[in-house]
Design a protein around this motif. Sequence first.
Motif, mmCIF file in Angstrom:
data_model
loop_
_atom_site.group_PDB
_atom_site.id
_atom_site.type_symbol
_atom_site.label_atom_id
_atom_site.label_comp_id
_atom_site.label_asym_id
_atom_site.label_seq_id
_atom_site.Cartn_x
_atom_site.Cartn_y
_atom_site.Cartn_z
ATOM 1 N N VAL A 71 -2.010 -5.674 4.774
ATOM 2 C CA VAL A 71 -3.021 -4.912 5.989
ATOM 3 C C VAL A 71 -3.675 -7.073 5.662
ATOM 4 N N ALA A 72 -3.995 -7.271 5.018
ATOM 5 C CA ALA A 72 -3.999 -8.785 5.344
ATOM 6 C C ALA A 72 -3.054 -9.660 5.070
ATOM 7 N N MET A 73 -2.488 -9.771 5.006
ATOM 8 C CA MET A 73 -0.570 -10.726 5.930
ATOM 9 C C MET A 73 -1.175 -11.336 7.251
ATOM 10 N N MET A 74 -1.855 -9.294 7.972
ATOM 11 C CA MET A 74 -2.473 -9.215 9.452
ATOM 12 C C MET A 74 -3.450 -10.000 9.894
ATOM 13 N N GLY A 75 -4.026 -10.752 9.091
ATOM 14 C CA GLY A 75 -5.442 -11.085 9.064
ATOM 15 C C GLY A 75 -6.376 -10.171 9.029
ATOM 16 N N ALA A 76 -5.897 -9.322 8.901
ATOM 17 C CA ALA A 76 -7.513 -8.265 8.883
ATOM 18 C C ALA A 76 -8.708 -7.598 7.763
ATOM 19 N N THR A 77 -9.087 -6.875 7.490
ATOM 20 C CA THR A 77 -10.037 -6.903 6.332
ATOM 21 C C THR A 77 -9.865 -5.152 6.302
ATOM 22 N N PRO A 78 -9.075 -4.865 5.138
ATOM 23 C CA PRO A 78 -8.414 -3.445 5.022
ATOM 24 C C PRO A 78 -9.913 -2.671 5.188
ATOM 25 N N ILE A 79 -9.621 -1.222 6.021
ATOM 26 C CA ILE A 79 -11.007 -0.270 6.150
ATOM 27 C C ILE A 79 -10.018 0.829 5.045
ATOM 28 N N ALA A 80 -8.919 1.557 4.778
ATOM 29 C CA ALA A 80 -8.660 2.456 4.285
ATOM 30 C C ALA A 80 -7.588 2.695 3.633
ATOM 31 N N LEU A 81 -7.136 3.263 2.626
ATOM 32 C CA LEU A 81 -5.155 4.519 2.558
ATOM 33 C C LEU A 81 -5.485 5.035 2.179
ATOM 34 N N THR A 82 -4.010 5.155 2.909
ATOM 35 C CA THR A 82 -3.951 7.232 3.147
ATOM 36 C C THR A 82 -2.483 6.531 1.457
ATOM 37 N N SER A 83 -2.157 8.391 0.509
ATOM 38 C CA SER A 83 -0.910 8.384 -0.311
ATOM 39 C C SER A 83 -0.111 9.297 -0.498
#
Lengths: 322, 322
Positions: A71-83
Motif C-alpha cells: 500500500v505504501a509503495m503506491m504512495g498511500a496511507t493504509p486504512i485497513a487490512l483483511t486476512s
Amino acid sequence: MRQLLDDIIVPAYKLNKVDEGVGLPEMDDGASIPFGGRHLIVTTDTYTVKPLFFPGGDIGRLAVCGTVNDVAMMGATPIALTSAIVLEEGLSVEVLERVVNSMGETLEELGIPLVAGDTKIVERGGIDEMLITTSGVGLADRVVTDSGLRPGDKVILTGTVGNHQLSLLASREGLNLETPIKSDAAPLFGLIYEAMKVGYITAMKDPTRGGVSGALNEMAKKSGVDITIREEDIPIKEVVMSTCGLLGLDPLELANEGVAIIGVDEDSSKKVLEVIRKNEYGRDAAIVGEVQEGGGRAILETFVGGRRVIREPVGSPMPRIC
Amino acid sequence: MRQLLDDIIVPAYKLNKVDEGVGLPEMDDGASIPFGGRHLIVTTDTYTVKPLFFPGGDIGRLAVCGTVNDVAMMGATPIALTSAIVLEEGLSVEVLERVVNSMGETLEELGIPLVAGDTKIVERGGIDEMLITTSGVGLADRVVTDSGLRPGDKVILTGTVGNHQLSLLASREGLNLETPIKSDAAPLFGLIYEAMKVGYITAMKDPTRGGVSGALNEMAKKSGVDITIREEDIPIKEVVMSTCGLLGLDPLELANEGVAIIGVDEDSSKKVLEVIRKNEYGRDAAIVGEVQEGGGRAILETFVGGRRVIREPVGSPMPRIC
C-alpha cells in the motif's frame, strides 16, 4: 510464472482497472481507484513461508508488513487490512494463536485495524502449515507507480539488502553463523509518508521476490529508462556479504521485506535521504544510483569500476549447499 | 471453527474496525469504512471446491459471485475485485485457463474489473487443485447488516434453496439424478440494488456455509429477535426436496451461492418482492416469514402446522450414503 501471468492470467480479465486508475496489467504493487479527487489503493498477496517462525519475524508479521508496504509503495496511507487464513489440518492451536497474535500486535503497533477475515482448513501435505492472504486498503493524494522514473532522478535504497531471505535460508538449512542474520520484515509507510512530505518521489517498489535485481529491472522497463547503481554505495551487512559469498548467492537477488527502492527528484534527494535516515527503519538508507535515458536496463558499477547489466533473476535463489 | 474464531482469531486483533464502521467482531458478510458521508465496503473469502467444475458453475464463477454477493449483502455496489490464486503443483495450464477465463467472463457480465492479483504455487497433496481468495471493494450509501431486523419485518428468500451444495454433492458422489441439479451460483447485486430503491431493507445475509438455518440463526441472534418462517412458503425445487429426502439431508442446511435472505419493512415488503421477482435471479422469490420480539431463535412452522426451533447446523451436511 511470469509467462503464466502474461499469457493466461492477465489476458483473462478484459475489465482490469477502474477509470484511469492503475490496474491489473500494470502489475504494480497494488491498484488505484480514483475516488473524489483522491485515490483508493487496494492490494492483495498470499504469504507462505518455511519455517513459520524465523529470526526477526514470523509469517503473521510478514503478511502484515508485506501488505502495508505494498500500500505504501503506491504512495498511500493504509486504512485497513483483511486476512484470509488457510490452515493445514492438524496444525496446533498454539501455533495459530502465536501467528494471529503476532499479526494483531504488528497491526496495533501501526494503528491499522483488521476489519474482515476468513478461515478455511485444507488437508495435510500440500501447504507449509498455513497460508495467509492479506488485502490492504489505503488512501493516496498522489499515486506513485513503478513507472514514474525520469532521467536525472536519484535512486535511494532505504535499508540493507538480503537480510530477510538469507535469514530464512539460514534457519531452514540450519546454518550456524557467528553473527545471526535477522529478517528485516518491517512496515515502511511511516518512512514513506515522511519522505513524500519533503521531496518529490517519482517511483517506488519494494524489492521482495526477485530482490533488488528484479525490482530495478521492472522499474527500468516500465519507466523506459536505464538505472545505474554503484555497488560500493549499496547498504549491506558484512555478515550478509560474506555468507552470500560462501553460499554462492547474489545478495541483490534475495527477497527483502523491509526495504524500498525510491526514485526521487534530484533537487530534493538529499533532503529525502536525510528524513529517511531519521526513521528507525531507514538508518542505513543511501543514494545508490541515478536514472538515465535508456531502454529499460539496470546497470551495476562494480567495486573495481566495471559496468555490467544486472540480469532479471530466474526462479528463487538457492544456496550452493542445497 | 466457530470456537477458533471466537476464542483465538477475533480476540487477537485489538484494532478491528474503522471508526464506527462494521468490523471483525460483527462477523458480518463484510466490513464498512465510513468515507465522506458514504461507506466503503471490503470483504474477503477463500474458495475451495471439489470438483472445480460442477453443473451450473466452477470455482472461478463461484469466487466472483461469492465476493460480489458479500459486498451486495452490506447494501453496497461492487467497485472492484482482487484475486489471490494458490495453485497445486502440477495443475494443468488448461484447467487454470478455464477457471480464470470463467472469472473474467463473470466479471465482464457484471461490469466489475479485477484490479490486482497474486499467484502462488504449493506442493501437491493438500489443496484440491487450487484455492482462490477474492477480496471485494464496494460503496454503500447506507450499510445493511445482519443485525438490523426489527419485530414486524417481513423475511424474503430470493430464490430456491439447496441447489448449490446438492449439485456439488451429486457430482462428487456420481449420483444419477433424473433431473440434474444445477448450482445457483449467481451475482445478486443488481437484484439487491433494485430492491433497495423501492423499499426499506433492514437486514441481509446470503445463506452460504450453514445454509438458511445457519443464516437465520445468526440474523436472529445478532438482531435480538425471533424469526418465524413457514415451511410451505420456502421456495425449493421438487428434485432438491426429493433428493434431500433420499439422502437424509436438510435442505435448509445446504449452502447456497445465489440466494439472499432479506429483512424488509412490512409496508414495503410487497413492492420489494415484486421488484425482486422481476430480476432473472429472483423469479422464485417469496415472503417466507416474519420477525417477532424474542431471544434470538429461528422457528419453523412445518407443513403440518407444528412449530420447531431451527437448530444451528454443526459441521457440513453429509449425505447418508457417504
